[in-house]
Design an enzyme around this catalytic site. Structure first.
Site, short mmCIF file in Angstrom:
data_model
loop_
_atom_site.label_atom_id
_atom_site.label_comp_id
_atom_site.label_asym_id
_atom_site.label_seq_id
_atom_site.Cartn_x
_atom_site.Cartn_y
_atom_site.Cartn_z
N HIS A 49 0.82 -1.21 0.00
CA HIS A 49 0.00 0.00 0.00
C HIS A 49 0.86 1.27 0.00
CE1 HIS A 49 -2.87 3.08 1.02
NE2 HIS A 49 -2.23 3.35 2.13
N HIS A 93 -9.01 -3.74 -2.67
CA HIS A 93 -10.17 -2.89 -2.94
C HIS A 93 -10.61 -3.10 -4.37
CE1 HIS A 93 -7.31 -0.49 -5.21
NE2 HIS A 93 -6.52 -0.55 -4.14
N HIS A 105 -10.21 2.44 -6.50
CA HIS A 105 -9.25 3.07 -7.40
C HIS A 105 -8.43 1.97 -8.05
CE1 HIS A 105 -6.86 2.50 -3.70
NE2 HIS A 105 -5.79 2.48 -4.48
N GLU A 124 -6.58 -4.07 -9.69
CA GLU A 124 -5.37 -4.63 -9.08
C GLU A 124 -5.50 -6.12 -8.80
OE1 GLU A 124 -4.17 -2.10 -5.77
OE2 GLU A 124 -4.79 -0.35 -6.94
#
Length: 269
Positions: A49, A93, A105, A124
């Protein structure tokens, strides 16, 4: 991650960030514990992250090893190799633009409008599952919000998922208490790794083409100056290779350039 909804909780210096790091570490530890419960011999945890310096090294499960810090060739997938039996995605996410996706995102906060892999919209989850699949490694578990879990099942099929929150909007959610969420992650990791025989790697056919729709023409123009990257539209670029690792590495380079241009634009905007 369990318990979090506010961007400040995920940015160094933001209100609640230190507590966010503790929750992130606890979620990771839950997956690590589940892996060892299932009989794992070795577990590598990769901090993926933002700054990639969020997981608390002093609180991480002592049985695993931790990869942290930026500027690594495989970015979010650093540490993966053909020797691994499985990958687990914790705290993921949904991709950019997904309704009710908490903090949705793709790779960057706002600069990337859409990412494409071989012409299909890609988040992702799909991107890093493809990296694992190129090494013959299946994804056994995905933990995140309900939207991320739905995206994982759409991409990977019958993958073990844990929804730790239900999105209301991008910055609000109905949360499971972290202690309960972490217990569910641990239990799911045991199930996922105890049933590896039916897990199959997510294989993307080569050659691989990465496409990006940027938020501005300036970002696309700057990235198109990198050798091997071509313009695909006013705000779009493409990159094609036979080496999947290059997809992830080049995306990291473009994100650095695009983000820099985006920041400049904000200062003058």
């Amino acid at each position: 991650m369990s318990g979090l909804t506010d961007p400040d909780e995920m940015r160094a210096g933001g209100r609640g960030y230190e507590r966010g790091c503790e929750l992130m570490t606890a979620d990771a530890n839950a997956a690590v514990a589940g892996a060892f419960d299932a009989g794992a011999d070795d577990v590598i945890v990769t901090d993926s992250h933002g700054s990639t310096k969020n997981l608390r090294a002093d609180l991480i499960d002592e049985r695993c090893s931790l990869i942290r810090g930026p500027y690594r060739p495989l970015r979010m997938g650093q540490g993966l190799d053909t020797a691994h039996d499985a990958a687990m995605f914790v705290g993921y996410h949904a991709r950019a633009g997904v309704p009710h996706g908490v903090l949705n995102h793709t790779w960057m906060g706002y600069e990337i409008q859409n990412l494409y892999l071989n012409g299909e919209v890609c988040g992702e989850i799909r991107l890093i599952a493809g990296l694992a699949g190129s090494m013959g490694v299946p994804v056994a578990l995905v933990a995140g919000d309900e939207a991320a879990c739905a995206e994982a099942r759409e991409v990977l099929g019958d993958v073990e998922t844990v929804a730790v929150k239900k999105g209301i909007d991008r910055y609000s959610a109905q949360l499971l208490p972290p202690v309960r969420a972490q217990a569910l992650i641990r239990e799911a990791a045991v199930r996922a790794l105890g049933d590896l025989g039916r897990r199959r790697p997510y294989v993307v056919p080569s050659p691989y083409t990465l496409g990006i729709d940027w938020a501005s023409t300036a970002m696309a123009e700057s990235c198109a100056m990198i050798p091997g990257i071509k313009r695909a539209g006013p705000r779009s670029v493409e990159f094609t290779t036979d080496d999947y690792a290059e997809i992830v590495g080049v995306l990291g380079i473009m994100a650095t350039i695009g983000g820099s241009v985006g920041c400049t634009g904000q200062h003058y905007g």
